[in-house]
Design a protein around this motif. Structure first.
Motif, PDB file in Angstrom:
ATOM      1  N   GLU A 275      60.828  87.165  43.158  1.00 13.36           N
ATOM      2  CA  GLU A 275      59.375  87.208  43.006  1.00 13.36           C
ATOM      3  C   GLU A 275      58.737  86.485  44.188  1.00 13.36           C
ATOM      4  OE1 GLU A 275      57.199  86.875  39.002  1.00 13.36           O
ATOM      5  OE2 GLU A 275      57.178  84.839  39.806  1.00 13.36           O
ATOM      6  N   ASN A 276      57.810  87.142  44.853  1.00 15.75           N
ATOM      7  CA  ASN A 276      57.068  86.546  45.970  1.00 15.75           C
ATOM      8  C   ASN A 276      57.970  85.941  47.038  1.00 15.75           C
ATOM      9  OD1 ASN A 276      54.615  87.166  44.634  1.00 15.75           O
ATOM     10  ND2 ASN A 276      54.783  85.286  43.442  1.00 15.75           N
ATOM     11  N   GLY A 277      59.003  86.657  47.419  1.00  9.16           N
ATOM     12  CA  GLY A 277      59.899  86.204  48.473  1.00  9.16           C
ATOM     13  C   GLY A 277      60.892  85.133  48.060  1.00  9.16           C
ATOM     14  N   GLY A 278      60.978  84.829  46.789  1.00  6.46           N
ATOM     15  CA  GLY A 278      61.921  83.822  46.293  1.00  6.46           C
ATOM     16  C   GLY A 278      62.424  84.226  44.918  1.00  6.46           C
ATOM     17  N   TYR A 279      62.923  83.259  44.186  1.00  8.52           N
ATOM     18  CA  TYR A 279      63.427  83.516  42.843  1.00  8.52           C
ATOM     19  C   TYR A 279      62.528  82.853  41.813  1.00  8.52           C
ATOM     20  CZ  TYR A 279      67.584  85.201  45.153  1.00  8.52           C
ATOM     21  OH  TYR A 279      68.442  85.908  45.946  1.00  8.52           O
TER      22      TYR A 279
END
Length: 71
Positions: A35-39
Motif C-alpha cells: 500500500e502506497n509504496g510500502g506494506y
C-alpha cells in the motif's frame, strides 16, 4: 515436498490437524498487503493450499483471502 506438507496436518502440528485428515497435505500463509509504496501494517493476504491423498493426489484446493484485516 509432499511429506513436508503432510506433516502440517498431523495431530499436534500447530495444535490443528484432526486424525481424520490422515493422508492429506496442506499449508497456510499470510503476508502484508502492499500500500502506497510500502506494506500496510494492518492489512494481510491469507492463503490455504491443500491436496489429498498425499501419496497420490486426486483433489486439490487453493483459497486466497485478499481482504484480511487485523493486527
Amino acid at each position: 515436498m509432499r511429506a513436508m506438507l503432510e506433516l502440517a496436518v498431523q495431530p499436534g502440528a500447530r495444535g490443528r490437524g484432526p486424525a481424520s485428515w490422515d493422508g492429506a497435505s496442506q499449508e497456510t500463509g499470510t503476508a502484508h498487503k502492499q500500500e502506497n509504496g510500502g506494506y500496510a501494517p494492518d492489512k494481510f493476504v491469507a492463503s490455504f493450499v491443500g491436496f489429498a491423498p498425499a501419496s497420490a493426489p486426486r483433489v486439490g484446493v487453493a483459497v486466497m483471502n485478499r481482504r484480511t484485516v487485523g493486527g
